[in-house]
Structure formats: structure tokens, C-alpha cells
Design an enzyme around this catalytic site. Sequence first.
Site, short mmCIF file in Angstrom:
data_model
loop_
_atom_site.label_atom_id
_atom_site.label_comp_id
_atom_site.label_asym_id
_atom_site.label_seq_id
_atom_site.Cartn_x
_atom_site.Cartn_y
_atom_site.Cartn_z
N ASP A 123 36.72 35.11 32.87
CA ASP A 123 37.73 36.10 33.23
C ASP A 123 38.62 36.37 32.01
O ASP A 123 38.11 36.58 30.91
CB ASP A 123 38.53 35.60 34.44
CG ASP A 123 39.44 36.64 35.07
OD1 ASP A 123 38.95 37.45 35.88
OD2 ASP A 123 40.63 36.65 34.74
N TRP A 124 39.95 36.36 32.16
CA TRP A 124 40.84 36.61 31.03
C TRP A 124 40.69 35.56 29.93
O TRP A 124 41.09 35.78 28.79
CB TRP A 124 42.30 36.65 31.50
CG TRP A 124 42.79 38.05 31.69
CD1 TRP A 124 42.83 38.78 32.85
CD2 TRP A 124 43.33 38.90 30.66
NE1 TRP A 124 43.35 40.03 32.61
CE2 TRP A 124 43.67 40.13 31.29
CE3 TRP A 124 43.56 38.76 29.30
CZ2 TRP A 124 44.22 41.20 30.59
CZ3 TRP A 124 44.10 39.82 28.60
CH2 TRP A 124 44.42 41.03 29.23
N TRP A 164 40.12 45.88 42.58
CA TRP A 164 41.00 44.74 42.34
C TRP A 164 42.28 45.20 41.65
O TRP A 164 43.38 44.79 42.03
CB TRP A 164 40.27 43.70 41.51
CG TRP A 164 41.16 42.73 40.79
CD1 TRP A 164 41.30 42.57 39.45
CD2 TRP A 164 42.06 41.77 41.39
NE1 TRP A 164 42.21 41.58 39.16
CE2 TRP A 164 42.69 41.08 40.33
CE3 TRP A 164 42.38 41.44 42.70
CZ2 TRP A 164 43.63 40.07 40.55
CZ3 TRP A 164 43.33 40.43 42.92
CH2 TRP A 164 43.93 39.76 41.86
N ASP A 250 29.20 37.86 41.56
CA ASP A 250 30.47 38.36 41.04
C ASP A 250 30.35 39.87 40.83
O ASP A 250 29.74 40.33 39.86
CB ASP A 250 30.85 37.69 39.73
CG ASP A 250 32.18 38.19 39.19
OD1 ASP A 250 32.92 38.82 39.96
OD2 ASP A 250 32.47 37.96 38.01
N HIS A 280 33.04 34.80 41.45
CA HIS A 280 33.74 35.07 40.20
C HIS A 280 34.27 33.79 39.60
O HIS A 280 34.18 33.57 38.38
CB HIS A 280 34.88 36.06 40.46
CG HIS A 280 35.65 36.41 39.24
ND1 HIS A 280 35.08 37.08 38.17
CD2 HIS A 280 36.95 36.19 38.89
CE1 HIS A 280 36.00 37.26 37.22
NE2 HIS A 280 37.13 36.72 37.63
#
Length: 306
Positions: A123-124, A164, A250, A280
Site C-alpha cells: 500500500d502506501w 475508496w 485485492d 489487500h
Amino acid sequence: MKKLRTPDSCFASLQDYDFEPNYLMVDDTEGGELRVHYLDEGPSDADPILLLHGEPSWSYLYRKVIPILTAAGHRVIAPDLPGFGRSDKPASRTDYTYQRHVDWMQSVLDQLDLKNITLFCQDWGGLIGLRLVAAHPDKFDRVAAGNTMLPTGDHDPGEGFRKWQKFSQETPQFNVAGAIKSGTTTTLSQAVLDAYDAPFPDESYKEGARQFPILVPTTPDDPASENNRAAWVVLSKWTKPFITLFSDSDPVTGGGDRIMQKLIPGTKGQNHTTIINGGHFLQEDQSETLAELLLTFINDNPKAQQ
């Protein structure tokens, strides 16, 4: 910079999270400092594995991965991004920028004098971690990417991400545990959900969680787009080992692994894996599988052969 600090009492007796907290200070760029929390487990003289989390999770996400890696003799560093976990939380949404988070994590690497790093980013953690790799490729020996990307805004982010992003800005209350729950394939206990909520005693602590979705570059003229394009120039020449460990469930990042395999030379010949029954947050769903794949990746790519 005005900041909030989650009381230590919020982190008392979290399930499966009995790690010793560590802290360092980073420049907040406004004349003050932010306290950043990180885990530092395993032998201090071993080459580090850097685990970077994303939105809206924190190092708790890696609680089952870390013991497997340290048992194999590795040092593991898992920071909490400012705004998340036990790190300080800037109080204003405008305090959160992509570049600041890259700089803050760079400060962590510099202060800990990390080198010969194996990075796992999700993710980030990838949006920040891959920028760090591009800025200082000499510090990294290997990269493993799971359910992440380094977007430039030149391509459609996809319906899953747009939904999202819209939800994150419109929901009256930002349900952190709910976001984690919706991004997993397994049933999470109430104790685990409570642990994901623990850093955020009330909505005022969630400015980062709300802001991060709209910091992702989705247009070519985004403030971060140029720097991300520059990072891709470096990554397109990266020949050190690079593996993709994405999961099969995901909707947000699906297909990103194929892009990386196409554009990054270091992906050639690696055992890229689609982890089955992982959402995810694959660290939550398939922690043991992920840890074992990371160990195999490291063992299959010893530094002497790079």
C-alpha cells in the site's frame, strides 16, 4: 506544527503485540519535531528487513510476520508513519503531504544508519518505500512489493481505488477497523479490530487517515507526479533482486505486479507469487506465507551474487 500523541494506555495489552517500542525525532519542516515510533527486533548486527505499512494500518499489521523473520536471524525494522500507530499525528490535514512522508522515512533510515536493506512494502509503504529506493539505491539490496504501486497520475487508478477515495472523503466517521476488515479475506477478531483502532481515540487523530487517499497521484499534474516519474527512471534500471508478492483478492492494486515485472529489470528470473486467499492486507490474511516467501527470496538472492 500542532500534533497529537496517542496515550500509551491505548496500546496496553494488544493481542500478539508485545514488542518493545522505540522512538526517534524527525524534523516536522515547520521548526519543530515529530516523534516516530518503530519496532527494532532481532540481532542488531544483522542486515535489516524494512517493513513499511500503508493506509490506515500501522506496524501491528506485521505482528505475525516479524517473529518468523527474526527467528531466521534477521533484524527487522517496522516504523509507524507519522499520523499512524504510535507515531505523532499532525493535527491538520494540510500537514500531510507525500513529500513530507518520504522525507520523514528517509530521516528514519538515516538516523538508524540502515544499509544492505531488504524492503517489503505494501500500500502506501510502496508509494513511500519505492521513492526511497530510487533516491538511495545503494542502501537497498533487495525489494519485495506486495499490493502496491508507484503511481504517476498518467493512468486511470481504477474503479476500486476511486470508490475508496470517494468513501474516505465522504464518510462522516472514518472507521479504521472497518477499512482493515473490508480489505481482508479472513474473519478478524474483535481484539484485532480494536488494535487497529487503538491509535485513534477519536476523529481528531484521523486526519492522516482521511488525507492519505487523496495524496495518491491520480492526475498527471499532481504535486508528486514529477518526482514519481523520476523515481521510475531509476527503477527502470534497477537490476538488484526485485520480487512481487501480490495477493489474489485485492481489487485496488490487482495488475500492479505485472507492470513492475515489465518495467523493472531486477524482476527477471524471480519467483513472483500470487498469494492465495489474501486481501489487500495480505500481512493480516497470509502472514506466515508472506514471511516464508520473504525468507526464500533473501536466501535465493544472497548479496554476493548480486
